[in-house]
Scaffold this active site. Structure first.
Site, PDB file in Angstrom:
ATOM      1  N   ARG A  58      79.603  -8.760  78.716  1.00 46.68           N
ATOM      2  CA  ARG A  58      80.258  -9.182  77.479  1.00 46.68           C
ATOM      3  C   ARG A  58      81.089 -10.444  77.665  1.00 46.68           C
ATOM      4  O   ARG A  58      80.968 -11.401  76.904  1.00 46.68           O
ATOM      5  CB  ARG A  58      81.151  -8.057  76.949  1.00 46.68           C
ATOM      6  CG  ARG A  58      80.389  -6.893  76.354  1.00 46.68           C
ATOM      7  CD  ARG A  58      81.309  -5.695  76.152  1.00 46.68           C
ATOM      8  NE  ARG A  58      80.605  -4.578  75.560  1.00 46.68           N
ATOM      9  CZ  ARG A  58      79.795  -3.769  76.235  1.00 46.68           C
ATOM     10  NH1 ARG A  58      79.597  -3.973  77.521  1.00 46.68           N
ATOM     11  NH2 ARG A  58      79.188  -2.761  75.636  1.00 46.68           N
ATOM     12  N   THR A  59      81.957 -10.442  78.666  1.00 48.97           N
ATOM     13  CA  THR A  59      82.852 -11.587  78.849  1.00 48.97           C
ATOM     14  C   THR A  59      82.072 -12.843  79.209  1.00 48.97           C
ATOM     15  O   THR A  59      82.320 -13.922  78.667  1.00 48.97           O
ATOM     16  CB  THR A  59      83.891 -11.278  79.940  1.00 48.97           C
ATOM     17  OG1 THR A  59      84.646 -10.115  79.559  1.00 48.97           O
ATOM     18  CG2 THR A  59      84.840 -12.448  80.134  1.00 48.97           C
ATOM     19  N   LYS A  86      77.285 -17.701 102.223  1.00 52.12           N
ATOM     20  CA  LYS A  86      77.166 -18.338 103.536  1.00 52.12           C
ATOM     21  C   LYS A  86      78.530 -18.599 104.178  1.00 52.12           C
ATOM     22  O   LYS A  86      78.610 -19.235 105.224  1.00 52.12           O
ATOM     23  CB  LYS A  86      76.412 -19.663 103.393  1.00 52.12           C
ATOM     24  CG  LYS A  86      75.020 -19.518 102.779  1.00 52.12           C
ATOM     25  CD  LYS A  86      74.383 -20.876 102.520  1.00 52.12           C
ATOM     26  CE  LYS A  86      73.049 -20.728 101.801  1.00 52.12           C
ATOM     27  NZ  LYS A  86      72.445 -22.043 101.471  1.00 52.12           N
ATOM     28  N   ARG A 108      86.071 -15.137  86.884  1.00 52.34           N
ATOM     29  CA  ARG A 108      86.320 -13.695  87.027  1.00 52.34           C
ATOM     30  C   ARG A 108      86.176 -13.370  88.508  1.00 52.34           C
ATOM     31  O   ARG A 108      85.216 -13.787  89.158  1.00 52.34           O
ATOM     32  CB  ARG A 108      85.339 -12.870  86.203  1.00 52.34           C
ATOM     33  CG  ARG A 108      85.373 -11.376  86.568  1.00 52.34           C
ATOM     34  CD  ARG A 108      84.583 -10.519  85.619  1.00 52.34           C
ATOM     35  NE  ARG A 108      85.323 -10.354  84.377  1.00 52.34           N
ATOM     36  CZ  ARG A 108      85.035  -9.407  83.477  1.00 52.34           C
ATOM     37  NH1 ARG A 108      84.035  -8.573  83.682  1.00 52.34           N
ATOM     38  NH2 ARG A 108      85.732  -9.301  82.378  1.00 52.34           N
ATOM     39  N   HIS A 136      93.517  -9.609  82.038  1.00 53.39           N
ATOM     40  CA  HIS A 136      92.300 -10.098  81.370  1.00 53.39           C
ATOM     41  C   HIS A 136      92.784 -10.699  80.049  1.00 53.39           C
ATOM     42  O   HIS A 136      92.640 -10.101  78.979  1.00 53.39           O
ATOM     43  CB  HIS A 136      91.347  -8.931  81.128  1.00 53.39           C
ATOM     44  CG  HIS A 136      89.961  -9.340  80.716  1.00 53.39           C
ATOM     45  ND1 HIS A 136      89.642 -10.624  80.349  1.00 53.39           N
ATOM     46  CD2 HIS A 136      88.808  -8.616  80.594  1.00 53.39           C
ATOM     47  CE1 HIS A 136      88.351 -10.680  80.037  1.00 53.39           C
ATOM     48  NE2 HIS A 136      87.833  -9.482  80.178  1.00 53.39           N
TER      49      HIS A 136
END
Length: 333
Positions: A58-59, A86, A108, A136
């Protein structure tokens, strides 16, 4: 600009006037989304990078749509198969992306504070799309925007937040934003999912869900954050549903016109009953649509534009709307 900031890292650091500025700007963009061609050239020529180090649907999609609706160029970064796998550090990854001419970075991350770290090391604007169990902010803003559109105000509202508060970054952003705008917030959930000394955040802690939603204007239901729990904090999902799940019968204790919210994804039949999720009081799908408008507003303001009422002459594609007499902020300097 949101005040004199280049970043949106959380609602804890924002003033009430800054939150109102974002909400008012989001209303303008919400009107844009209802047009036959829901797109404006506001960020044409700017590039946004989406750095998602944690699973999201969703975000991530909401930010991507918001960027496209503003005509920004976008770069999507995934850790799988990237230099991160890596051994490249977060700072090196971000600085390499910025060297490519990135203006805004949406991140995020599983680690609390990761967006703050980037903001200290980058000239680009940084938007926190969720950092661990910290905050958030855009989810909090879209929740508050939805409440204000549905209820007509935030000040004086009685809001119940139910569920796994300890592991919910959504809960923290909601609490900071709502209390700053004058709402009364009550939380409830299993004692193992309620933070210690949570009252210092300006909320009341109810002894039961029934007590929390008694007379509530809004009930915001949180998902159980199983992926963030290091130990089992409740005997079973069936027991959780019985004691803490929001059912239509339990919801009768709230106001007759109660607004039911959930940040998603939902565990139907656990924290929220099927008929409640799809019922007349639910605004869960509205939250999703409003999320695009709110993220458009954040991107727009952080890119250095003015708040509604000051932008109409500069951006003909946007039409400023009334702001309920609430203050707007000056442009970014």
């Amino acid at each position: 600009m949101i005040g004199q900031r280049k970043d949106l890292l959380g609602l804890e650091d924002l003033m009430a006037e800054e939150i109102v500025s974002i909400l008012d700007t989001a209303r303008t963009f919400r009107d844009v989304l209802d047009r036959p061609i829901p797109k404006v050239p506001s960020l044409r020529g700017l590039t946004a990078a989406n750095l998602f180090f944690e699973a999201s649907t969703r975000t991530r999609l909401s930010f991507e749509l918001a960027e496209k609706r503003l005509s920004a160029d976008t770069v999507h970064f995934q850790t799988t198969g990237s230099s991160v796998s890596k051994g490249e550090t977060l700072k090196d990854t971000a600085r390499n992306i910025e060297a490519m001419g990135i203006h805004l970075v949406v991140i995020r991350h599983t680690a609390p504070g990761a967006p703050h770290y980037l903001a200290r090391n980058l000239d680009a604007g940084v938007i926190n799309a969720g950092d661990g169990t910290h905050e958030h902010p855009t989810q909090g803003l879209l929740d508050i925007y939805t409440m204000r559109e549905r209820r007509g105000r935030i000040a004086g509202l009685r809001v119940a937040i139910i569920g796994d508060v300890t592991h919910s970054r959504v809960a923290r952003s909601n609490i900071w934003g709502l209390t700053k705008l004058g709402a009364s917030v009550t939380i409830a959930g299993p004692p193992t999912m309620i933070p210690a000394e949570v009252e210092r955040f300006g909320v009341a802690v109810a002894k039961s869900v029934d007590e929390a939603i008694e007379g509530a204007d809004v009930v915001n239901i949180l998902r159980i954050q199983l992926e963030r729990q290091r130990t089992i904090l409740y005997p079973s999902l069936r027991e959780y549903a019985r004691v803490y799940g929001i059912t239509s019968e339990r919801l009768k204790r709230a106001k007759p016109d109660v607004t039911v919210m959930h940040p998603g994804p939902m565990n139907r039949g656990v924290e929220i009953a099927q008929d409640v999720a799809d019922g007349e009081h639910s605004v869960i799908l509205e939250q999703v649509t409003n999320g695009i408008a709110v993220r458009m507003a954040v991107l727009y303001l952080l890119a250095g534009h003015k708040a509604p009422g000051e932008t109409a002459a500069e951006t003909p594609a946007m039409e400023a709307k009334p702001t309920h007499g609430e203050p707007s902020l000056p442009p970014r300097r």
